[in-house]
Scaffold this active site. Structure first.
Site, PDB file in Angstrom:
ATOM      1  N   CYS A   1       5.346  -2.160   1.413  1.00 57.38           N
ATOM      2  CA  CYS A   1       4.386  -1.088   1.626  1.00 57.38           C
ATOM      3  C   CYS A   1       5.104   0.257   1.664  1.00 57.38           C
ATOM      4  O   CYS A   1       6.250   0.355   2.097  1.00 57.38           O
ATOM      5  CB  CYS A   1       3.623  -1.321   2.933  1.00 57.38           C
ATOM      6  SG  CYS A   1       2.318  -0.105   3.242  1.00 57.38           S
TER       7      CYS A   1
ATOM      8  N   ASP B   1       4.557   2.554   3.670  1.00 58.44           N
ATOM      9  CA  ASP B   1       4.551   3.055   5.043  1.00 58.44           C
ATOM     10  C   ASP B   1       5.947   3.518   5.468  1.00 58.44           C
ATOM     11  O   ASP B   1       6.919   2.769   5.349  1.00 58.44           O
ATOM     12  CB  ASP B   1       4.054   1.951   5.991  1.00 58.44           C
ATOM     13  CG  ASP B   1       3.661   2.476   7.356  1.00 58.44           C
ATOM     14  OD1 ASP B   1       4.531   3.072   8.021  1.00 58.44           O
ATOM     15  OD2 ASP B   1       2.510   2.279   7.774  1.00 58.44           O
TER      16      ASP B   1
ATOM     17  N   ARG C   1       7.218   3.782   8.224  1.00 63.09           N
ATOM     18  CA  ARG C   1       7.783   3.088   9.386  1.00 63.09           C
ATOM     19  C   ARG C   1       8.436   1.761   9.026  1.00 63.09           C
ATOM     20  O   ARG C   1       8.895   1.026   9.911  1.00 63.09           O
ATOM     21  CB  ARG C   1       6.674   2.854  10.416  1.00 63.09           C
ATOM     22  CG  ARG C   1       6.020   4.129  10.913  1.00 63.09           C
ATOM     23  CD  ARG C   1       4.726   3.842  11.645  1.00 63.09           C
ATOM     24  NE  ARG C   1       3.724   3.247  10.762  1.00 63.09           N
ATOM     25  CZ  ARG C   1       2.522   2.832  11.172  1.00 63.09           C
ATOM     26  NH1 ARG C   1       2.196   2.959  12.452  1.00 63.09           N
ATOM     27  NH2 ARG C   1       1.672   2.306  10.309  1.00 63.09           N
TER      28      ARG C   1
ATOM     29  N   HIS D   1       3.225  -5.681   6.549  1.00 60.29           N
ATOM     30  CA  HIS D   1       3.546  -5.352   7.942  1.00 60.29           C
ATOM     31  C   HIS D   1       2.266  -5.245   8.747  1.00 60.29           C
ATOM     32  O   HIS D   1       1.231  -4.804   8.252  1.00 60.29           O
ATOM     33  CB  HIS D   1       4.351  -4.049   8.034  1.00 60.29           C
ATOM     34  CG  HIS D   1       3.583  -2.818   7.608  1.00 60.29           C
ATOM     35  ND1 HIS D   1       2.985  -1.976   8.514  1.00 60.29           N
ATOM     36  CD2 HIS D   1       3.328  -2.311   6.383  1.00 60.29           C
ATOM     37  CE1 HIS D   1       2.393  -0.988   7.866  1.00 60.29           C
ATOM     38  NE2 HIS D   1       2.582  -1.168   6.570  1.00 60.29           N
TER      39      HIS D   1
ATOM     40  N   CYS E   1      -0.872  -2.230   9.128  1.00 54.58           N
ATOM     41  CA  CYS E   1      -0.902  -1.588   7.806  1.00 54.58           C
ATOM     42  C   CYS E   1      -2.204  -0.791   7.629  1.00 54.58           C
ATOM     43  O   CYS E   1      -3.299  -1.347   7.694  1.00 54.58           O
ATOM     44  CB  CYS E   1      -0.777  -2.643   6.713  1.00 54.58           C
ATOM     45  SG  CYS E   1      -0.817  -1.969   5.034  1.00 54.58           S
TER      46      CYS E   1
END
Length: 202
Positions: free
Chosen positions: A40, A42, A44, A96, A99
């Protein structure tokens, strides 16, 4: 933030690059990653940080909700290069918990044009989980349900990967394996949700 990025690069050069110049000079000549990571976007979920890998070890493709879309020419080129040229033996699809892309499957945004179209490639994961919960007459808290959808989405994207003929060929030849993982931001752990050593038969 842009200034901070450039300052960070200067620190990297003086504190890391110069100290390991031989390593980076070798990397500049060629790369030999042994894993393709489809994850992803993302911020993080930084691949090298959560797996403690070095530059050159992991070939990375990231997008919203770690989706494998067979009409995505970007991913198609990444896969083709990974398999035909880099000879990468392992592909990881890593989702994750928490998400935002998966959470958006339940949304009805009138402002977004492209996100809903992209997420069509993950809708089946939500539907599978909801169908199973109805079949078992189970009602879960929203967070637990979403975690199940995150995991099912990883399995779904592994299925999508095997729709590429050259991926199936490599798996059937025993030279490549697929792995489905989920990263837990609350603990830092990676959970293995699926591993395919040979191509699935439909």
């Amino acid at each position: 933030m842009i200034t901070a990025l450039l300052e960070g690069n200067r620190r990297f050069v003086s504190e890391v690059f110069d100290r390991e110049r031989d390593y980076f000079e070798d990397l500049a000549k060629q790369q030999r990653p042994t894993v393709l990571w489809i994850g992803c976007s993302d911020s993080r979920v930084p691949v090298n940080t959560i797996t403690q890998t070095r530059p050159g070890e992991v070939f990375v493709h990231r997008n919203v909700a770690n989706i494998v879309a067979t009409n995505d020419w970007n991913l198609s080129a990444v896969l083709e290069f990974s398999i035909n040229h880099l000879r990468i033996p392992d592909i990881v699809v890593c989702g994750h918990y928490g998400c935002g892309g998966i959470a958006a499957l339940d949304g009805d945004s009138k402002e977004d044009r492209y996100i809903p179209i992209w997420l069509n490639n993950a809708c089946k994961a939500r539907d599978r989980v909801d169908d199973k919960l109805r079949e078992l007459h189970i009602e879960l808290p929203p967070g637990q349900r979403m975690n199940l959808i995150v995991e099912e989405n990883v399995r779904l994207q592994l299925e999508h990967l095997q729709e590429y003929p050259f991926v199936r060929t490599a798996m059937e030849a025993g030279i490549m394996a697929l792995h489905g993982w989920v990263y837990d931001m609350s603990s830092g752990d990676i959970k293995v949700v699926q591993r395919n050593t040979i191509a699935c038969r439909y």
